[in-house]
Enzyme design. Sequence first.
Site, PDB file in Angstrom:
ATOM      1  N   SER A 176       0.849  -1.194   0.000  1.00  0.00           N
ATOM      2  CA  SER A 176       0.000   0.000   0.000  1.00  0.00           C
ATOM      3  C   SER A 176       0.879   1.236   0.000  1.00  0.00           C
ATOM      4  CB  SER A 176      -0.887   0.012   1.251  1.00  0.00           C
ATOM      5  OG  SER A 176      -1.560   1.244   1.391  1.00  0.00           O
ATOM      6  N   TYR A 191      -2.911  -0.534  10.251  1.00  0.00           N
ATOM      7  CA  TYR A 191      -2.778  -0.951   8.856  1.00  0.00           C
ATOM      8  C   TYR A 191      -1.439  -0.491   8.282  1.00  0.00           C
ATOM      9  CZ  TYR A 191      -3.860  -1.366   3.864  1.00  0.00           C
ATOM     10  OH  TYR A 191      -3.822  -1.686   2.521  1.00  0.00           O
TER      11      TYR A 191
END
Length: 254
Positions: A146, A159
């Site tokens: 990501s 995350y």
Amino acid sequence: MDLPRTPSFRLDGRRALVTGASSGIGLGCAVALAEVGAHVVLAARRAAMLDDAVRAMRDAGWSAEALVLDVADVAATAAAVAAGGPFDVLVNSAGLARHGASLETTEADYDAVSALNQKGAYFLAQAVAKGLVAAGRSGSLITISSQMAHVSGPERAVYSGTKHGVEGFTKGMAIEWGRYGIRVNTICPTFIRTALTESTFRNPDLLAWLEEKIKLGRVGRVEDIMGAVVFLASDASALVTGTSLLVDGGWTAE
């Protein structure tokens, strides 16, 4: 005069394992690899969706099969990879997000996200690499990471932390496994519109903020990842390892 030739993007004769492949980015990656000739094993927890995806891919003339698998179950994953491998290409798109304020993070949420995004990803890569080393074969291992592995954002502490961890072990594995011809990289997307993320884009204020942060002025599509995964899986990226390919529309350019 001998002119250089572009290395092939084709994957004919190669076997690819794509996890998180029942929908979204994972499914897009599976289709992309199949389009360039790979036999693709689509793995995910949702059997019915996997079967639908495999049926559609076979109807399109591609080579695919389904494997019901939970990457967070390390022992079961290792056994499945050993039984079905070796795999020349791995694309790990399995992931979990439980966003929330860091002052309110629960231990259960932290453990669940870490177990899949970081621990599961680590041992999946290890299992595929073991199969390649035992077979004396080179390969390309790719994790869908990501942009939050390079920056972070509100309510993204857990995350983002797991994705930063993925970048770290990717570099370490690349250093160790390069001598076997095994390349290890990540793809780092920005916000991608999928069935699972669609609710995110219904908030007009959030959507406006995203489009401002993404310098190309739009959120991502699954198709934006498909070319990147073919590049990293193929001989076109033969000297690329231990790094991340940012597909973020310029978010991290600041």
